[in-house]
Scaffold this motif. Structure first.
Motif, PDB file in Angstrom:
ATOM      1  N   GLU A   1       5.195   0.446  12.144  1.00 43.87           N
ATOM      2  CA  GLU A   1       4.309   1.128  11.198  1.00 43.87           C
ATOM      3  C   GLU A   1       4.655   0.814   9.747  1.00 43.87           C
ATOM      4  O   GLU A   1       4.542   1.674   8.869  1.00 43.87           O
ATOM      5  CB  GLU A   1       4.323   2.643  11.441  1.00 43.87           C
TER       6      GLU A   1
ATOM      7  N   HIS B   1      -0.127  10.530   6.446  1.00 47.46           N
ATOM      8  CA  HIS B   1      -0.219   9.076   6.428  1.00 47.46           C
ATOM      9  C   HIS B   1      -1.614   8.672   6.878  1.00 47.46           C
ATOM     10  O   HIS B   1      -2.436   9.512   7.277  1.00 47.46           O
ATOM     11  CB  HIS B   1       0.860   8.422   7.305  1.00 47.46           C
TER      12      HIS B   1
ATOM     13  N   PHE C   1      -3.753   5.943  -0.258  1.00 46.28           N
ATOM     14  CA  PHE C   1      -3.380   5.165   0.913  1.00 46.28           C
ATOM     15  C   PHE C   1      -4.134   3.841   0.956  1.00 46.28           C
ATOM     16  O   PHE C   1      -5.251   3.726   0.438  1.00 46.28           O
ATOM     17  CB  PHE C   1      -3.662   5.958   2.185  1.00 46.28           C
TER      18      PHE C   1
ATOM     19  N   TYR D   1       3.730  -0.831   2.681  1.00 40.15           N
ATOM     20  CA  TYR D   1       3.324   0.527   3.055  1.00 40.15           C
ATOM     21  C   TYR D   1       3.877   0.862   4.433  1.00 40.15           C
ATOM     22  O   TYR D   1       3.819   0.043   5.352  1.00 40.15           O
ATOM     23  CB  TYR D   1       1.800   0.670   3.088  1.00 40.15           C
ATOM     24  N   THR D   2       4.418   2.056   4.573  1.00 40.33           N
ATOM     25  CA  THR D   2       4.839   2.575   5.866  1.00 40.33           C
ATOM     26  C   THR D   2       4.409   4.030   5.972  1.00 40.33           C
ATOM     27  O   THR D   2       4.312   4.725   4.954  1.00 40.33           O
ATOM     28  CB  THR D   2       6.360   2.456   6.077  1.00 40.33           C
ATOM     29  N   LYS D   3       4.174   4.482   7.187  1.00 39.36           N
ATOM     30  CA  LYS D   3       3.756   5.874   7.360  1.00 39.36           C
ATOM     31  C   LYS D   3       4.879   6.840   6.989  1.00 39.36           C
ATOM     32  O   LYS D   3       4.646   8.034   6.846  1.00 39.36           O
ATOM     33  CB  LYS D   3       3.286   6.131   8.785  1.00 39.36           C
ATOM     34  N   TYR D   4       6.097   6.311   6.828  1.00 38.81           N
ATOM     35  CA  TYR D   4       7.227   7.156   6.438  1.00 38.81           C
ATOM     36  C   TYR D   4       7.330   7.350   4.922  1.00 38.81           C
ATOM     37  O   TYR D   4       8.210   8.068   4.447  1.00 38.81           O
ATOM     38  CB  TYR D   4       8.526   6.566   6.979  1.00 38.81           C
TER      39      TYR D   4
ATOM     40  N   GLU E   1      -3.664   6.471   9.684  1.00 38.76           N
ATOM     41  CA  GLU E   1      -3.459   5.881  11.009  1.00 38.76           C
ATOM     42  C   GLU E   1      -3.799   4.398  10.956  1.00 38.76           C
ATOM     43  O   GLU E   1      -4.933   4.020  10.635  1.00 38.76           O
ATOM     44  CB  GLU E   1      -4.332   6.614  12.030  1.00 38.76           C
ATOM     45  N   SER E   2      -2.818   3.559  11.280  1.00 40.42           N
ATOM     46  CA  SER E   2      -2.976   2.118  11.065  1.00 40.42           C
ATOM     47  C   SER E   2      -3.978   1.476  12.021  1.00 40.42           C
ATOM     48  O   SER E   2      -4.509   0.402  11.725  1.00 40.42           O
ATOM     49  CB  SER E   2      -1.623   1.421  11.205  1.00 40.42           C
TER      50      SER E   2
END
Length: 332
Positions: free
Chosen positions: A173, A229, A158, A183-186, A231-232
């Motif tokens: 996100e 994922h 990540f 980058y996306t949490k999906y 956490e942004s």
């Protein structure tokens, strides 16, 4: 309705080079301490602390704090409404097992520690949770330790919190990182039917979500969900347990009183994916768990067998059979 169980291709074990084998735990008695609405549980392998909100805020495994500054272990609905318990009940307290239940208007969130098991079992008994677009439990751990994710299909590293903060926000996100990558949490979503273990690992530690069955999830064989994922906003490593969610077009659902989600196992090891997969197989063989006594959790299960014929002699090899109540939408 519940997801039908199907035979999925085996996920090949992945071994991280240079990672020593997880030590075989020596069974020790479970110890539980309760003060008001707080609890401390230990089994000689790990110690976990819960606050009055029912959040696991400290996890020490093999002498290492794995939650640290992260948000910890908790539950929420509809994207952020938190579980607010009003009572803590000790259900079982023996040298072999401790089962505590935090209760709110939604239902009972149970945490179970068993002797000799390097992980935390959990299950939820619904009462008044009602109609939800999303119901989940989350396991947020120290992002400086857990830099890598596994979604039952693939692994990856990540971006750091620093990278995300220097990124261009493209949409929800979703970030274009300084190196140009997006980058996306999906990114680490996958098919729920193929997922029996997913998690995060790094620095010789791993935290894994093991779901030994899919019978308590909503959605059919094509249902997809988020798994892991970063956490942004905080950099926490996030291991998700999406019990019900409207991602990818799934509708909201009404959770009936008495429904049991779980138990599932949050497994702790040295970051070895193959070991986590082996533990998932062990848990599947132990299902249904004999240690859980609840009228809504039958300990005897049946097998369904038969032959599937398609029109015009078309081959049925590779088909998935979904067992569900007649009528309605299997994805609801």
């Amino acid at each position: 309705s519940s997801m039908g169980l199907s035979t999925s291709p085996a996920v090949h074990a992945q071994v991280i080079p240079g990672v020593a084998a997880t030590p075989t735990p020596a069974p020790a008695p479970v110890q539980l301490q309760v003060t008001g609405m707080t609890a401390t549980i230990s089994n000689g392998i790990y110690t976990i602390l819960f606050n009055a909100n029912g959040t696991g805020y400290s996890l020490v495994w093999q002498g290492k704090e794995l939650i640290g500054p992260a948000k910890g272990f908790y539950s929420s609905i509809n994207g952020g409404t938190g579980f607010v318990p009003t009572q803590l009940q000790v259900v079982t307290n023996t040298p072999e097992m401790a089962d505590i239940a935090y209760s709110s208007s939604w239902g009972e969130l149970h945490y179970v520690v068993r002797s000799g098991v390097s992980g935390l079992y959990s299950y939820f008994v619904a009462t008044g949770i009602g109609n939800v677009g999303e119901f989940r439990t989350l396991y947020r751990v120290d992002g400086s330790i857990f830099r890598n994710g596994y979604n039952a299909e693939r692994t990856g590293t990540f971006p750091t919190l620093s990278d995300i903060k220097q990124s261009q926000v493209l949409q929800n996100e979703t970030f274009q990182l300084p190196n140009g990558q997006v980058y996306t949490k999906y990114d680490y979503s996958t098919y729920v039917a193929d997922d029996y273990v997913h998690g995060m690992y790094g620095s010789g530690y791993g935290v894994w979500m093991i779901s030994p069955t899919h019978e308590y999830f909503n959605g059919g064989p094509m249902k997809q969900e988020l798994m892991v994922h970063v956490e942004s906003a905080t950099g926490d490593g996030v291991v998700l347990n999406m019990l019900s969610a409207s991602h990818f077009g799934t509708p909201s659902v009404t959770i009936p009183p008495g429904k049991i989600y779980g138990p599932w196992l949050v497994y702790f090891n040295n970051g070895d994916i193959a070991d986590a997969q082996a533990q998932a197989l062990t848990e599947k063989h132990l299902w249904p768990y004999k240690w859980l006594s609840n009228p809504a959790y039958p300990l005897e299960r049946s097998n369904v067998s038969g032959r599937l014929y398609l029109p015009h002699g078309r081959p049925a090899a590779g088909a998935t059979i979904t067992l569900a109540q007649p009528g309605g939408d299997i994805y609801a």
